[in-house]
Each structure stands twice: as C-alpha cells, then as structure tokens.
Design a protein around this motif. Structure first.
Motif, PDB file in Angstrom:
ATOM      1  N   VAL A  49     -18.424 -13.222 -20.513  1.00 47.75           N
ATOM      2  CA  VAL A  49     -19.563 -14.063 -20.448  1.00 47.75           C
ATOM      3  C   VAL A  49     -20.591 -13.187 -20.780  1.00 47.75           C
ATOM      4  CG1 VAL A  49     -21.193 -15.029 -18.601  1.00 47.75           C
ATOM      5  CG2 VAL A  49     -18.869 -15.295 -18.250  1.00 47.75           C
ATOM      6  N   LEU A  50     -20.610 -11.981 -20.629  1.00 48.88           N
ATOM      7  CA  LEU A  50     -21.761 -11.280 -21.155  1.00 48.88           C
ATOM      8  C   LEU A  50     -21.765 -11.068 -22.630  1.00 48.88           C
ATOM      9  CD1 LEU A  50     -21.649  -8.186 -18.494  1.00 48.88           C
ATOM     10  CD2 LEU A  50     -23.342  -9.762 -18.947  1.00 48.88           C
ATOM     11  N   ALA A  54     -26.851 -14.983 -24.252  1.00 49.38           N
ATOM     12  CA  ALA A  54     -27.801 -14.213 -24.831  1.00 49.38           C
ATOM     13  C   ALA A  54     -28.214 -13.100 -23.763  1.00 49.38           C
ATOM     14  CB  ALA A  54     -29.135 -14.943 -25.151  1.00 49.38           C
ATOM     15  N   VAL A  55     -28.106 -11.945 -23.991  1.00 44.84           N
ATOM     16  CA  VAL A  55     -28.274 -10.761 -22.917  1.00 44.84           C
ATOM     17  C   VAL A  55     -29.778  -9.871 -23.404  1.00 44.84           C
ATOM     18  CG1 VAL A  55     -27.314  -8.870 -21.734  1.00 44.84           C
ATOM     19  CG2 VAL A  55     -25.890 -10.782 -22.284  1.00 44.84           C
ATOM     20  N   PRO A  56     -30.608  -9.890 -22.588  1.00 43.81           N
ATOM     21  CA  PRO A  56     -31.423  -8.918 -22.919  1.00 43.81           C
ATOM     22  C   PRO A  56     -30.866  -7.550 -23.382  1.00 43.81           C
ATOM     23  CG  PRO A  56     -32.149  -9.939 -20.950  1.00 43.81           C
ATOM     24  CD  PRO A  56     -30.657 -10.367 -21.111  1.00 43.81           C
ATOM     25  N   ALA A  75     -21.775  -4.727 -22.806  1.00 41.99           N
ATOM     26  CA  ALA A  75     -20.779  -5.598 -22.343  1.00 41.99           C
ATOM     27  C   ALA A  75     -19.719  -4.635 -23.049  1.00 41.99           C
ATOM     28  CB  ALA A  75     -20.954  -6.909 -22.581  1.00 41.99           C
ATOM     29  N   GLY A  76     -19.827  -3.308 -23.152  1.00 36.59           N
ATOM     30  CA  GLY A  76     -18.584  -2.242 -23.592  1.00 36.59           C
ATOM     31  C   GLY A  76     -18.559  -2.397 -25.180  1.00 36.59           C
ATOM     32  N   ILE A  77     -19.314  -3.066 -25.953  1.00 41.51           N
ATOM     33  CA  ILE A  77     -19.497  -3.039 -27.509  1.00 41.51           C
ATOM     34  C   ILE A  77     -20.459  -2.299 -28.022  1.00 41.51           C
ATOM     35  CG2 ILE A  77     -19.400  -4.436 -29.627  1.00 41.51           C
ATOM     36  CD1 ILE A  77     -16.788  -4.887 -27.734  1.00 41.51           C
ATOM     37  N   VAL A 161     -29.655 -10.329 -27.459  1.00 41.35           N
ATOM     38  CA  VAL A 161     -28.587 -10.351 -28.389  1.00 41.35           C
ATOM     39  C   VAL A 161     -27.510 -11.359 -27.762  1.00 41.35           C
ATOM     40  CG1 VAL A 161     -26.483  -8.888 -28.839  1.00 41.35           C
ATOM     41  CG2 VAL A 161     -28.969  -7.926 -29.305  1.00 41.35           C
ATOM     42  N   THR A 162     -26.721 -12.046 -28.731  1.00 41.15           N
ATOM     43  CA  THR A 162     -25.797 -12.812 -28.325  1.00 41.15           C
ATOM     44  C   THR A 162     -24.579 -12.441 -29.272  1.00 41.15           C
ATOM     45  OG1 THR A 162     -27.096 -14.521 -27.992  1.00 41.15           O
ATOM     46  CG2 THR A 162     -24.758 -15.246 -27.819  1.00 41.15           C
TER      47      THR A 162
END
Ligand code: FES
Ligand SMILES: [Fe+2]
Length: 376
Positions: A49-50, A54-56, A75-77, A161-162
C-alpha cells in the motif's frame, strides 16, 4: 468534507466544548486484531500500500535550490528526490543503472549524480550523461539507462512520492490548502528508530484521550483532559489539541479570534505521515516501517517565522521542547504496547468514540488493502 474548518470555526467548537464539558466523538467503535500489528504477511501488504499511494517524502523546503536532494528509504525502497534546473521536483529509485549502487545519501546539493562505484553520471533530470571508458559497453543505449523515475508531486509545501502510480489516484493535497507555506524554512531534521509497529506509533499521536495520564506534568497542565476537535477530509484527518489559554478568546469577537499559540493542529496524512502545526514551527514526521516491531521516524522541523534568524532559533528551541518532553513519554508508552502484544492478553485493541481519527485511519487502511487484493 472538502477542507478542514476555519480557525474561527475550530475555536468556536472548542469554546463550546469547554462550556459544556464535552469533546468531539466519532460514531463507530473499532476493534483491530492485535495480529495485524505482529504479522509479517500483513506488513508485506502494508508495504505494498505504501508503495502504491502518494506518501509524504519531505517538505518542499528541503529541496529549495536546483540540485538540492533528499535520499532515503521509503517503504523499504531507496528513493532520491531532487529539484531540477527547471525548478521541478523529480524522484527516482536510488539505484545506478550499471550495477545498482546508490547514487546519493542523506541531504545535499549536487550539480549531477556521480555513482560512487564506477562513476556513471546522471543529470538532475535522471538522464544518463557520462559513462567512463564507454568503449567497454558497446552499443549501450544511454537514453534507456536513465534513473528509474517514480511519481513526485508537490502539494501544500510537501513533496509526495508515489512509487507505483496508477490512474485515478487520490489527490495527495486533498483539503490541505497551504499547510506548509513557501516562506517556511527547514530548521532541523531528526532521524530516530523505536521498537514499535508503525501503526501503534501513529495511533499515539492522533488522539487526545491520553493527555491527562500520558503527559501529566508536561502537556496536561497547559491543556485539557480529553477535549479535542477531530475532522476528516478524504483519507486525511486533523486533531486539534487546545491549550487552556484558548478560553481568553471567549471575549474576542469571533472574526478577530487568532488561534496561534492557543492550540496545536495535528494532521494525519494517510497513510504514514503527521504534520504538527504550532505557533512558531511545524513538524512533518514520516513513519517508515522497518519491521513489524520497528519504526523509523524522520522529522523535518520548519520555522513559521518568515526568515528572521533569531525567531527561527526560538522556533527551533520550541520544536526541541516538543521532541524532548512529549515525544519520549509517547515513545515509552507505545513501546510498552509493543512489548505486551505477544502476551496474549489482547486479541483486539478497542478504539472508542474519542479515538475516531484512529478509526478513520484503520477504515481507510483496510479499504486500501482490499483494493490491493483486488488488483493482485
Ligand atoms: S554501479 Fe554505478 S557506475 Fe557501476
Ligand atoms: Fe502523546
């Protein structure tokens, strides 16, 4: 709701709660299985999901100049966000297209990204520019070996960032207006890890039911026992924590009421970010899950003081008060929750009417996970 309430409407609602001895209450009581905080499989799906929403990532103020960049894992990337010569923010997977070394770390300003391994060089817009001893790669198509882009969007002073963008995305700026203004400068960053699931950490910041017991000698003397305004806008929420000095506004005409210094706004930006707005500073915190029981908290503090260095310094001290008094109290509590999880005492955690921003979060997270299951 298309936007959060005006400051005057919030003040009015708080004053009414003070008079009546009431608080905002949600409709639903939510039971969240404890297993959802301990399951590796659940965390794997939450990471998915993360990566899809779109995550700040950081405040725009961290990328003020062309060439300024922020690199960290999301998210681990590993992700690298950078402002180009054209003023546009772009983001990439932070991996060289030769053999994958990370191109940059932390924060800084660069004219180009030179891989620390063999020197492949990328322009700020991601294009591969130079390959040392290029004759060793006959036929290399430089155009198809630029940095691998992800979607970057600036909204309300925040870079979102998505990683796996799709059509029909939610607008990440939904209801946020000018949450962080262009005049706000970055004054401090903190990077901490805690032994707690990222959701428990989040839950600790978006309810005021714990203020009296959890912050007895720090926040409670200036605040209230369980008196909050809770609003939702799309998947985001805002919880308002008033200080007792807001009562002075009762004698001020409604249109002239200024809430600065009389309350704290805490925005939850779905899924994993918090923006705390105080009178002189704003803090953006991104909660990055590391493991089911470990979370990294990246905090960006911004001054609301319009470039005056002395005011910025006092804003920095204010920000430090929050991070050094309230935050350790919260941390101890949420880590104790994590330790007790394996005890079997609770099969569910129950979130009541005063914890409705948490209920809103779980409802939206569940919907996002279901949406993911349908696509997979
Ligand atoms: S891994 Fe980047 S140049 Fe070789
Ligand atoms: Fe707290």
């Amino acid at each position: 709701m298309q936007s959060f309430m005006s400051d005057q409407a919030v003040a009015e609602r708080i004053l009414s709660h003070v008079r009546e001895g009431t608080t905002d209450a949600g409709e639903e009581v939510w039971r969240e299985p404890v297993e959802n905080y301990r399951s590796e499989e659940r965390l794997r799906r939450e990471f998915a999901v993360l990566r899809r929403v779109a995550v700040p990532f950081c405040p725009s103020a961290a990328l003020r100049e062309p060439g300024s960049y922020v690199a960290r894992e999301a998210a681990g990337i590993p992700i690298l966000a950078v402002r180009g010569e054209d003023g546009q923010v772009r983001a990439f997977r932070n991996a060289c297209r030769h053999r994958g070394a990370e191109l940059a770390g932390g924060m800084g300003c660069a004219k180009a990204f030179v891989c620390p391994y063999h020197g492949w060089t990328y322009r700020l817009d991601g294009r591969l520019h130079r390959v040392p001893h290029e004759q060793g790669f006959p036929g290399l198509d430089k155009r198809s070996h630029g940095l691998d882009p992800v979607l970057a969007q600036e909204r309300s002073g925040i870079v979102f960032v998505t990683q796996l963008a799709q059509a029909n995305e939610h607008d990440p700026g939904e209801g946020l207006a000018d949450l962080i203004g262009p005049e706000q400068d970055l004054i401090d960053t903190h990077d901490n890890e805690a032994e707690v699931n990222w959701k428990v950490s989040l839950e600790g910041s978006i309810e005021g039911y714990h203020i009296r017991f959890g912050h007895r000698d720090t926040f409670y003397p200036y605040g209230y026992d369980n008196l909050n305004v809770v609003e939702h806008c799309g998947r985001n929420s805002r919880v308002t924590f008033p200080f007792r000095r807001i009562e002075k506004l009762a004698d001020v005409p409604k249109a002239e009421r200024r809430v600065e210094g009389r309350l704290t706004f805490v925005y939850h930006l779905f899924p994993n970010a918090l923006v705390t707005v105080l009178s002189r500073h704003t803090i953006l915190v991104v909660l990055e899950p590391i493991a089911v029981d470990r979370t990294r908290m990246i905090a960006y503090s911004l001054a609301n003081t319009g470039g005056d260095p002395a005011a910025a310094e006092s804003a920095r001290r204010d920000a430090e008060f929050v991070t050094q008094t309230g935050a350790p109290e919260d941390r101890e509590l949420v880590e104790s929750i994590q330790r007790s999880m394996g005890s079997g005492a609770n099969e569910f955690f129950t979130f009541g009417h005063f914890e409705s921003a948490i209920v809103h979060f779980h409802r939206n997270l569940r919907a996002a996970l279901e949406d993911l299951d349908q696509r997979e």
